[in-house]
Design a protein around this motif. Sequence first.
Motif, PDB file in Angstrom:
ATOM      1  N   ILE A 246      35.381 -22.670 -16.313  1.00 37.99           N
ATOM      2  CA  ILE A 246      35.520 -23.064 -14.911  1.00 37.99           C
ATOM      3  C   ILE A 246      36.243 -21.938 -14.185  1.00 37.99           C
ATOM      4  CG2 ILE A 246      36.530 -24.710 -13.288  1.00 37.99           C
ATOM      5  CD1 ILE A 246      36.495 -26.785 -15.527  1.00 37.99           C
ATOM      6  N   GLU A 247      35.697 -21.521 -13.021  1.00 39.55           N
ATOM      7  CA  GLU A 247      36.333 -20.480 -12.220  1.00 39.55           C
ATOM      8  C   GLU A 247      36.163 -20.783 -10.744  1.00 39.55           C
ATOM      9  OE1 GLU A 247      35.212 -16.109 -10.998  1.00 39.55           O
ATOM     10  OE2 GLU A 247      35.499 -16.231 -13.153  1.00 39.55           O
ATOM     11  N   PRO A 248      37.168 -20.742  -9.933  1.00 38.89           N
ATOM     12  CA  PRO A 248      38.581 -20.561 -10.241  1.00 38.89           C
ATOM     13  C   PRO A 248      39.177 -21.862 -10.774  1.00 38.89           C
ATOM     14  CG  PRO A 248      38.336 -20.893  -7.894  1.00 38.89           C
ATOM     15  CD  PRO A 248      36.953 -20.891  -8.482  1.00 38.89           C
ATOM     16  N   THR A 249      40.336 -21.784 -11.373  1.00 40.95           N
ATOM     17  CA  THR A 249      40.993 -22.975 -11.915  1.00 40.95           C
ATOM     18  C   THR A 249      41.734 -23.758 -10.841  1.00 40.95           C
ATOM     19  OG1 THR A 249      42.908 -21.657 -12.527  1.00 40.95           O
ATOM     20  CG2 THR A 249      41.228 -22.014 -14.223  1.00 40.95           C
ATOM     21  N   SER A 250      41.897 -23.161  -9.656  1.00 46.13           N
ATOM     22  CA  SER A 250      42.497 -23.880  -8.531  1.00 46.13           C
ATOM     23  C   SER A 250      41.975 -23.269  -7.243  1.00 46.13           C
ATOM     24  CB  SER A 250      44.025 -23.811  -8.589  1.00 46.13           C
ATOM     25  OG  SER A 250      44.454 -22.473  -8.435  1.00 46.13           O
ATOM     26  N   GLY A 251      42.144 -23.979  -6.144  1.00 43.57           N
ATOM     27  CA  GLY A 251      41.675 -23.483  -4.858  1.00 43.57           C
ATOM     28  C   GLY A 251      41.897 -24.519  -3.772  1.00 43.57           C
ATOM     29  N   VAL A 252      41.685 -24.117  -2.549  1.00 42.88           N
ATOM     30  CA  VAL A 252      41.825 -25.025  -1.413  1.00 42.88           C
ATOM     31  C   VAL A 252      40.529 -25.826  -1.262  1.00 42.88           C
ATOM     32  CG1 VAL A 252      43.468 -23.503  -0.231  1.00 42.88           C
ATOM     33  CG2 VAL A 252      41.019 -23.258   0.205  1.00 42.88           C
ATOM     34  N   PRO A 253      40.572 -26.947  -0.548  1.00 46.09           N
ATOM     35  CA  PRO A 253      39.327 -27.715  -0.346  1.00 46.09           C
ATOM     36  C   PRO A 253      38.227 -26.828   0.238  1.00 46.09           C
ATOM     37  CG  PRO A 253      41.216 -28.987   0.406  1.00 46.09           C
ATOM     38  CD  PRO A 253      41.721 -27.613   0.054  1.00 46.09           C
ATOM     39  N   GLY A 254      37.033 -26.983  -0.302  1.00 48.91           N
ATOM     40  CA  GLY A 254      35.894 -26.180   0.135  1.00 48.91           C
ATOM     41  C   GLY A 254      35.651 -24.947  -0.721  1.00 48.91           C
ATOM     42  N   THR A 255      36.543 -24.662  -1.675  1.00 50.66           N
ATOM     43  CA  THR A 255      36.373 -23.514  -2.566  1.00 50.66           C
ATOM     44  C   THR A 255      35.163 -23.733  -3.469  1.00 50.66           C
ATOM     45  OG1 THR A 255      38.762 -23.102  -2.592  1.00 50.66           O
ATOM     46  CG2 THR A 255      37.469 -22.121  -4.378  1.00 50.66           C
ATOM     47  N   LEU A 256      34.313 -22.742  -3.578  1.00 54.66           N
ATOM     48  CA  LEU A 256      33.156 -22.812  -4.477  1.00 54.66           C
ATOM     49  C   LEU A 256      33.646 -22.658  -5.909  1.00 54.66           C
ATOM     50  CD1 LEU A 256      30.082 -22.947  -4.796  1.00 54.66           C
ATOM     51  CD2 LEU A 256      30.059 -20.456  -4.640  1.00 54.66           C
ATOM     52  N   VAL A 257      33.246 -23.568  -6.767  1.00 49.28           N
ATOM     53  CA  VAL A 257      33.680 -23.569  -8.159  1.00 49.28           C
ATOM     54  C   VAL A 257      32.464 -23.313  -9.046  1.00 49.28           C
ATOM     55  CG1 VAL A 257      34.771 -24.930  -9.988  1.00 49.28           C
ATOM     56  CG2 VAL A 257      35.487 -25.239  -7.621  1.00 49.28           C
ATOM     57  N   LYS A 258      32.627 -22.409 -10.016  1.00 50.14           N
ATOM     58  CA  LYS A 258      31.560 -22.121 -10.972  1.00 50.14           C
ATOM     59  C   LYS A 258      31.885 -22.795 -12.294  1.00 50.14           C
ATOM     60  CE  LYS A 258      30.667 -17.509  -9.186  1.00 50.14           C
ATOM     61  NZ  LYS A 258      30.631 -16.077  -9.540  1.00 50.14           N
ATOM     62  N   TYR A 259      30.902 -23.471 -12.854  1.00 53.96           N
ATOM     63  CA  TYR A 259      31.026 -24.117 -14.169  1.00 53.96           C
ATOM     64  C   TYR A 259      29.997 -23.499 -15.084  1.00 53.96           C
ATOM     65  CZ  TYR A 259      33.625 -27.889 -11.890  1.00 53.96           C
ATOM     66  OH  TYR A 259      34.550 -28.618 -11.200  1.00 53.96           O
ATOM     67  N   ARG A 260      30.378 -23.250 -16.316  1.00 51.51           N
ATOM     68  CA  ARG A 260      29.426 -22.764 -17.300  1.00 51.51           C
ATOM     69  C   ARG A 260      29.523 -23.669 -18.525  1.00 51.51           C
ATOM     70  NH1 ARG A 260      30.153 -16.847 -18.953  1.00 51.51           N
ATOM     71  NH2 ARG A 260      29.856 -16.696 -16.733  1.00 51.51           N
ATOM     72  N   GLY A 261      28.367 -24.030 -19.058  1.00 53.74           N
ATOM     73  CA  GLY A 261      28.330 -24.890 -20.234  1.00 53.74           C
ATOM     74  C   GLY A 261      26.901 -25.285 -20.541  1.00 53.74           C
ATOM     75  N   ARG A 262      26.743 -26.321 -21.309  1.00 51.19           N
ATOM     76  CA  ARG A 262      25.411 -26.793 -21.679  1.00 51.19           C
ATOM     77  C   ARG A 262      25.149 -28.107 -20.947  1.00 51.19           C
ATOM     78  NH1 ARG A 262      24.921 -26.287 -27.227  1.00 51.19           N
ATOM     79  NH2 ARG A 262      26.544 -27.840 -27.436  1.00 51.19           N
ATOM     80  N   ILE A 263      24.147 -28.073 -20.092  1.00 50.41           N
ATOM     81  CA  ILE A 263      23.696 -29.266 -19.390  1.00 50.41           C
ATOM     82  C   ILE A 263      22.286 -29.543 -19.905  1.00 50.41           C
ATOM     83  CG2 ILE A 263      23.127 -30.267 -17.148  1.00 50.41           C
ATOM     84  CD1 ILE A 263      25.283 -28.419 -15.958  1.00 50.41           C
ATOM     85  N   ILE A 264      22.014 -30.766 -20.282  1.00 51.28           N
ATOM     86  CA  ILE A 264      20.779 -31.085 -20.994  1.00 51.28           C
ATOM     87  C   ILE A 264      19.641 -31.472 -20.051  1.00 51.28           C
ATOM     88  CG2 ILE A 264      19.888 -32.406 -22.968  1.00 51.28           C
ATOM     89  CD1 ILE A 264      22.326 -30.762 -23.672  1.00 51.28           C
ATOM     90  N   THR A 265      19.748 -31.184 -18.779  1.00 53.27           N
ATOM     91  CA  THR A 265      18.675 -31.491 -17.838  1.00 53.27           C
ATOM     92  C   THR A 265      18.656 -30.453 -16.731  1.00 53.27           C
ATOM     93  OG1 THR A 265      17.713 -33.200 -16.425  1.00 53.27           O
ATOM     94  CG2 THR A 265      20.103 -33.013 -16.409  1.00 53.27           C
ATOM     95  N   SER A 266      17.502 -30.300 -16.112  1.00 59.72           N
ATOM     96  CA  SER A 266      17.402 -29.429 -14.939  1.00 59.72           C
ATOM     97  C   SER A 266      17.237 -30.267 -13.669  1.00 59.72           C
ATOM     98  CB  SER A 266      16.223 -28.462 -15.099  1.00 59.72           C
ATOM     99  OG  SER A 266      15.011 -29.180 -15.210  1.00 59.72           O
ATOM    100  N   LEU A 267      17.349 -31.585 -13.784  1.00 54.51           N
ATOM    101  CA  LEU A 267      17.237 -32.470 -12.624  1.00 54.51           C
ATOM    102  C   LEU A 267      18.606 -32.654 -11.996  1.00 54.51           C
ATOM    103  CD1 LEU A 267      14.887 -35.241 -14.045  1.00 54.51           C
ATOM    104  CD2 LEU A 267      14.274 -33.318 -12.600  1.00 54.51           C
ATOM    105  N   PHE A 268      18.755 -32.174 -10.790  1.00 54.74           N
ATOM    106  CA  PHE A 268      20.009 -32.281 -10.066  1.00 54.74           C
ATOM    107  C   PHE A 268      19.770 -33.053  -8.783  1.00 54.74           C
ATOM    108  CE2 PHE A 268      20.393 -28.607 -12.742  1.00 54.74           C
ATOM    109  CZ  PHE A 268      21.658 -28.738 -13.283  1.00 54.74           C
ATOM    110  N   GLY A 269      19.581 -34.396  -8.913  1.00 50.94           N
ATOM    111  CA  GLY A 269      19.351 -35.224  -7.734  1.00 50.94           C
ATOM    112  C   GLY A 269      18.038 -34.909  -7.045  1.00 50.94           C
ATOM    113  N   SER A 270      17.073 -34.315  -7.763  1.00 48.40           N
ATOM    114  CA  SER A 270      15.801 -33.928  -7.148  1.00 48.40           C
ATOM    115  C   SER A 270      14.803 -35.076  -7.194  1.00 48.40           C
ATOM    116  CB  SER A 270      15.225 -32.712  -7.873  1.00 48.40           C
ATOM    117  OG  SER A 270      14.785 -33.095  -9.156  1.00 48.40           O
TER     118      SER A 270
END
Length: 194
Positions: free
Chosen positions: A146-170
């Motif tokens: 997870i990057e960044p580990t902290s931030g102000v509201p509205g900060t874009l956060v990047k997550y890396r890991g294994r997600i078992i689907t490509s459906l994101f509310g589509s």
Amino acid sequence: MALDDVTWYVGVRLLLLSLTLRCCKAAESFVSEIEPQKGSLNGGTRITITGNNFARNLFSFGAGNSHLGNKVYLVSSTRNFECTIHPDGCHEKQITCYTPKMPTAEYSVRVYVDGVRIPDEEHCKASRSKCIFKPEAHYTPTIDYIEPTSGVPGTLVKYRGRIITSLFGSNEVTSTNGQTARFVSLYKCNNQCL
């Protein structure tokens, strides 16, 4: 009425009752298969169980009614876990449930209908392997970074890991891996949010 007439009348009634019970006997409950057969170690895998004559009434409210409906258990040689029923996905030929967190093992599905266990021989007669569920690490979503580990509201956060689907509310029906599971939301919180 003479005794012979009464005997004949009773005999015919018993014969008709016997024939009625044979031809119109209620069909027994059985399980044909489960899908998928593999899922997450951390639970939340939706299992669809197909078969016949599952519970018609899914409401078990009130005193004396706790046995009504369907119950599904995942049973290994040493443990068993209840699979949480998803009522909206249930009818007389289908049960859906969500797996709990459980360790890697082969689990046989065992179904109860209105408090009565479906006999083992009525679970996947054609192939017993169709009633086996196995949670594995490979099917378990992870967040590794997870990057960044902290931030102000509205900060874009990047997550890396294994997600078992490509459906994101589509609007797509299936994911690129053929699964129908959707990534609906992600929550980040402190240790109190479990």
